[in-house]
Structure formats: C-alpha cells, structure tokens
Design a protein around this motif. Structure first.
Motif, short mmCIF file in Angstrom:
data_model
loop_
_atom_site.label_atom_id
_atom_site.label_comp_id
_atom_site.label_asym_id
_atom_site.label_seq_id
_atom_site.Cartn_x
_atom_site.Cartn_y
_atom_site.Cartn_z
N TYR A 185 1.01 -1.16 -0.01
CA TYR A 185 0.06 -0.04 -0.27
C TYR A 185 0.75 1.33 -0.16
CZ TYR A 185 -2.93 3.72 1.57
OH TYR A 185 -3.88 4.91 1.63
N ALA A 186 0.58 2.11 -0.88
CA ALA A 186 1.11 3.60 -0.80
C ALA A 186 0.00 4.60 -0.93
CB ALA A 186 2.14 3.57 -2.08
N ALA A 187 0.34 5.67 -0.13
CA ALA A 187 -0.73 6.65 -0.70
C ALA A 187 -0.65 7.31 -2.03
CB ALA A 187 -0.34 8.01 0.42
N LEU A 188 -1.88 7.33 -2.72
CA LEU A 188 -1.90 8.05 -4.07
C LEU A 188 -1.22 9.61 -4.11
CD1 LEU A 188 -5.05 6.52 -5.57
CD2 LEU A 188 -2.84 5.67 -5.65
N PRO A 208 4.49 20.24 -3.05
CA PRO A 208 3.89 19.39 -2.37
C PRO A 208 5.01 18.42 -1.96
CG PRO A 208 3.25 19.22 -4.80
CD PRO A 208 4.00 20.62 -4.55
N MET A 209 6.23 18.21 -2.40
CA MET A 209 7.30 17.61 -1.94
C MET A 209 7.71 17.86 -0.40
SD MET A 209 9.86 17.20 -5.21
CE MET A 209 9.69 16.05 -6.56
N THR A 210 7.39 19.12 -0.21
CA THR A 210 7.85 19.56 1.37
C THR A 210 6.62 19.37 2.03
OG1 THR A 210 6.83 21.68 1.18
CG2 THR A 210 9.22 21.64 0.08
N GLY A 211 5.52 19.00 1.69
CA GLY A 211 4.27 18.60 2.37
C GLY A 211 3.37 20.14 2.61
N ASP A 238 -0.56 10.47 4.09
CA ASP A 238 -1.92 10.23 4.24
C ASP A 238 -2.33 10.99 2.72
OD1 ASP A 238 -4.76 10.13 4.14
OD2 ASP A 238 -5.00 11.28 6.26
N GLU A 239 -3.06 10.10 1.69
CA GLU A 239 -3.38 10.89 0.40
C GLU A 239 -4.37 11.74 0.80
OE1 GLU A 239 -6.30 7.01 -0.70
OE2 GLU A 239 -4.33 7.36 -1.63
N HIS A 277 -6.75 17.44 -2.64
CA HIS A 277 -5.84 16.43 -1.90
C HIS A 277 -5.00 15.55 -2.99
CE1 HIS A 277 -8.82 13.58 -2.88
NE2 HIS A 277 -10.00 14.24 -1.92
N HIS A 278 -3.94 15.06 -2.42
CA HIS A 278 -2.99 14.13 -3.23
C HIS A 278 -3.96 13.07 -3.84
CE1 HIS A 278 0.97 15.24 -1.97
NE2 HIS A 278 0.29 16.15 -1.26
N ARG A 279 -4.81 12.53 -3.65
CA ARG A 279 -5.59 11.22 -4.13
C ARG A 279 -6.34 11.76 -5.41
NH1 ARG A 279 -7.59 6.36 -3.11
NH2 ARG A 279 -9.51 5.64 -3.98
N GLY A 280 -7.12 12.96 -4.94
CA GLY A 280 -7.73 13.52 -6.18
C GLY A 280 -6.97 14.03 -7.35
N ALA A 281 -5.87 14.65 -6.86
CA ALA A 281 -4.82 15.05 -7.86
C ALA A 281 -4.34 13.85 -8.71
CB ALA A 281 -3.96 15.70 -7.45
N HIS A 282 -4.06 12.69 -8.28
CA HIS A 282 -3.55 11.67 -8.91
C HIS A 282 -4.31 10.90 -9.77
CE1 HIS A 282 -2.47 7.43 -9.60
NE2 HIS A 282 -1.23 7.68 -9.01
N LEU A 283 -5.73 10.90 -9.12
CA LEU A 283 -6.70 10.10 -9.82
C LEU A 283 -7.28 11.18 -11.13
CD1 LEU A 283 -8.74 8.60 -6.87
CD2 LEU A 283 -7.44 7.30 -8.78
#
Length: 544
Positions: A20-23, A94-97, A184-185, A207-213
């Motif tokens: 498992y990895a956060a998207l 986002p690499m810095t958080g 946390d994605e 959020h990261h998940r939405g941006a990835h998807l």
C-alpha cells in the motif's frame, strides 16, 4: 449471518509498506525521470530540459523551501504565467508537504491580498510581469511572506521586488536531499480560489489522491498517449491547469510552455514542436478560428484539443474539425479538479454529417473515469430527472475528484455537499444515452412568461451567424413577460449586421419566445479563463 470478524479476507491481510502507498501525483515525476531521464520534459523558446534535469530542479527547490522552514500545513502562493518554473512548483511545493496556491494573473491587488491572508501564505513567488500588482498586494496583506522573483530572460519590463530570485533560492537546495510522499493521501496538495463574483473568493482545497486520480482520468479522457507533446495554452493557475501538469508528466510527455497566448504563436508551436495536445476554453478556440489568415494553417499531424470552462458552440467545434484539430469536450468546476465529465466519442458519430456530429460533441457528456457518480436531479428533492433530453435539473457529482471542501468555510462546504452530493449549480438535461447537456447556470436561466430559456441554446444559434465573432445572452427585465433574452454580440472584423437582421436570423431558426428581443453591440467582458462575466453584462443593461 456470519460475523464479519471471521471473514478470512480480513484476517492477516492488512495494509503494509509492501502492498500500500498513498496515491500522489509526485510519483509521476520520479518515474518519468527514472525511466526516461534523457527525454525532453520542457520546451520554452530556446530552453529545453530533460526529465532528469527537471526532476533535479524540483528536488533542489523542495530542499531549499524546507531549509527555510516550509512544510506541512504551509501555503506557497505563486503568481506566474505558463513558464517552466510554474510546472516545477507543482511538484516541488508538495514535496515539502506544503500546499501550492496558484494565483490568477489578472486579479487586482485587493483580491490577491485577501487570498494571501486567507491562505496564510508563507512564501510568495512572482514574476516581473506582475511586480506592480504583487508589490501592492503584499503591502496590503497582513501576512509577511518570503518574497521570491522569477527573473525570466524572455520577458522585459517590470521590477524585482523580492529578497531573492527563484534561481538563488534553488541554489540553496541540496540535490541529494530526500523527499517523502504524503503519509495520508487525503493531505492537501493545492489551494485554488473561485472567481468570487458575488463576494470574497472561496478557497477550494485539493488532496493528493484526487490530484493523482484526476490526472490519470485526463489521460483516458483525452486519449493522452505516451510521450505526448502538450502545449500550454490553458493557464496553469486555473484548477492547476486542469491537472495536466501531472497528466503530461505521468506519460513522460513534453510540456511546451507559452508565456502569452497569441494565435500565431500557437499555430507556429503546433508545427515546430509537433504538438499533439492542448486545452483551452471555447474563447481560445474561437480566437484561433478567427486569427488572421496569414497566421492560420491547416494542421498536418494529429492534434487534439480539450475544451471546457464554458459550453462550446457547435459552430466552433465544426470550425476546429475543419482545420484538422480534433475536439474533446470536457466539463467540470474548480471544485471537481477541473475536468470530471467528458463527452466520450461514439464510433457511430463519425457517420454523421459534421453539423450533427458537432451537436453531439457539444454536450458535456458522461462521467470521467475518476468520477464515481454523475446525476441530473431536482434541486430540491434531489430525485433524478427523466432521461428525456427535456427535463431540466441540477448537475450533481460524487467521487474522489471532488474537493476536500472550502478552506475555513465549513458552512459553505456543508451546503455544497448537502445530501451526500456535490451541488454544481449548473442546470442540465439528461439524454436517453446517459449524456448530460448543460443548459445554464441556475442564476443565468431566463424565465420568460413561465417558460425556461437556456442562454446557452440561444448563444449557440447566434454563433452560427456568419458576422458574429462572440455572443452572450442574459435576462432583460420586461413588464409583460417578466424577463426576455438580450444578446450582447461582437462582430468579426470587416463584417456588419444590424440588430433587426440578427433577431430575424434567430427567429428563422428557433422558437420565437427564445429569440433575443434586443441586441447590444459591445466587447464581452471576460475572466482570465475566458468565461464571459454575465454579471457585468447585466449591470450594463441598467444603462441601456
């Protein structure tokens, strides 16, 4: 019923680091740089960089920001055109958080100051082109951010107003520094402000998940192939460029940057760089179609444009197809990461005459791969409307590419998510084949003598008039009917038409009650993303 705790598929099969990895879209650039290090990532005039070079710059910038204390929960605001630095910031921040807040380049200082304070900007990165407005905005704001200048050699003018330049900040970073994906994605990745035409802008949080998807959803929706060559005609500040900074990177494509949107430059770059894809609002397509003949050219290789932000008139779709550019129609909002609905092409449309095919393509379409559910429903009961292509309802959405919510505005978030759906505020019909067709914003629909009139439908007809360059329709108060349509039009250079001729043209082609009762010849006020500001047109009516 068997106890779920005894379910064999839930015992000893927990998430762990191996499975498992956060998207996050940050993984896209690491892969592009690792698998295709020497492929061209960026073209900007004479400047070219590979994916390994671009990735290294992102790592350095992230490292430099961390050294200055920037991290999770912080906001980095940027005011930049479509240049390589803007692309890098979509990964480095986002690499810095931290959270990237891209600012609309046409806003006034007062609005920008509000956003800087509301988002609590720790860092502001700006370009010399916007030094005047940004200097005033920072002075007006309560926050005291680190101010950084991008000193672009391809632009002359403006001033350096920061304490250091982007390249100086970059030099502070360590190429060997390590960045970590979010644990946390659901962690915020970007902050985008709505236009705020009826009050202060609302801060939309991605959020990261939405941006990835949504980035991967774009790849499918626009048929983005490996190593696509993408021309930046869409502002990268708008919904983070509809997530295309991440989409193009995911396919290890080439970002062709364009500082100023000039039709002749667009045609030139399409040919010179072998551009395969670009995006733009219908106003951009219209600009290309009406460019001087000497700058226009028939495209001699496959090119696809995704258009959205406003409903494209079928006449514009027809025009683009005639010059060799395939059109994909997308629909979405800032709150849905940009494109969340695509007008998915059906093979049988290719057998239709161009006019009928364009009418099919002008519909907004069906849910994109990342959107879980799409519905046209009654705004009050939220019951789905019949799929008859006639009954109007509001567009509702559910899915991973719907925003986290509005920053520091829980009441607005609750209203937007009422009933477990995102309320778009757009009115549409639902066709038998499942495709939706937006007819109007709820605030723009004209109610004349008890009949609903879609301004989009009237505008679509006006665009078919050979003398009309641009058209917009709003409601005009009427003592008898309550409201009647009023058209604002701009004519093409060298063309002429009278109010009576235009009204008669519409009366010959559509129901008379839908036709404009008045035509005003005037330039159309627009937002920086090409949307006509209908509130400004309504204000103009008061003086007519």
């Amino acid at each position: 019923m068997e106890n779920k705790n005894n379910n064999p598929y839930s015992l000893g099969l927990d998430k762990n680091a191996a499975n498992y990895a956060a998207l996050t879209p940050l993984s896209f650039i690491e892969r592009a740089a690792t698998v295709y290090p020497d492929r061209t990532a960026v073209i900007y005039g004479d400047l070219q960089r590979t994916w390994s070079q671009t990735y290294e710059r992102c790592i350095r910038l992230a490292s430099a920001l961390r050294k200055r204390g920037v991290g999770e929960g912080d906001t980095v605001a940027v005011m930049l055109p479509n240049i390589p630095e803007m692309l890098e910031l979509h990964f480095a921040v986002p690499m810095t958080g931290a959270v990237l807040n891209t600012q609309n380049t046409r806003l006034d200082a007062e609005t920008i100051a509000f956003m800087l304070d509301h988002g609590e900007a720790r860092v502001v990165i700006t370009d010399r082109e916007f030094s005047n407005v940004m200097e005033r905005a920072v002075r007006m704001a309560s926050v005291d951010p680190l101010l950084v200048d991008v000193d672009d050699p391809q632009f002359t003018g403006g001033e350096l107003i920061g304490s250091l330049t982007y390249e100086q900040l970059l030099a502070e970073g360590d190429i060997n520094d390590h960045w970590s994906p979010p644990e946390d994605e659901w962690q915020a990745i970007t902050l985008n402000y709505t236009s705020g035409t009826t009050g202060n802008p609302k801060g939309v949080v991605y959020h990261h998940r939405g941006a990835h998807l949504n980035a991967t959803s774009n790849i499918i929706g626009q048929n983005l192939p490996p190593h696509a060559v993408y021309l930046w005609t869409l502002p990268m500040f708008h919904c983070n460029g509809w997530c295309y900074p991440w989409s193009v990177t995911a396919v290890a494509g080439t970002h062709v940057c364009l500082r100023h949107l000039l039709p002749e430059k667009v045609f030139e770059l399409i040919q010179a760089c072998g551009v395969t894809h670009f995006c733009g609002a219908p106003v951009v397509l219209n600009m290309l179609l009406n460019a001087p003949e000497e700058s226009k050219m028939l495209v001699d290789h496959p090119v696809t444009v995704t258009t959205g932000g406003a409903a494209p008139p079928a006449a514009i779709i027809e025009g683009m197809e005639k010059i060799g550019i395939k059109v994909v129609h997308a629909y979405g909002l800032t709150e849905s990461y940009g494109p969340s609905v695509f007008c998915a092409h059906q093979d049988e449309w290719d057998q239709m005459v161009l006019e009928d095919k364009a009418a099919k393509m002008a519909r907004q379409g069906v849910r994109a791969p990342a959107l879980e559910q799409l519905m046209v429903g009654d705004p009050e009961t939220m019951a789905p409307v019949p799929r008859d292509g006639k009954t109007m309802g509001e567009v509702f959405m559910r899915g991973n590419n719907v925003m986290k919510g509005y920053l520091k505005n829980p009441s607005a978030s609750d209203a937007a998510f009422s009933g477990g759906w995102f309320h778009s505020g757009d009115l549409a019909v639902w066709h038998e084949d499942g495709y939706i067709e937006v007819k109007d914003r709820s605030k723009d629909v004209i109610i004349s003598g008890g009949e609903n009139i879609s301004t989009i439908e009237v505008e679509d007809m006006l665009y078919r008039h050979p003398a009309i360059l641009e058209a917009a329709v709003v409601a005009k108060p009427d003592e008898h009917w309550g409201e009647v349509p009023c058209a604002f039009v701009t004519l093409k250079d060298g063309q002429s038409a009278t109010e009576a001729e235009i009204i008669e043209f519409t009366r010959s082609n559509m129901a008379h009650f839908k036709c404009p009762k008045k035509v005003v010849f005037a330039p159309l006020p627009k937002t920086s993303t090409g949307k006509v500001q209908k509130f400004a047109l309504r204000a103009m009516l008061k003086d007519i």
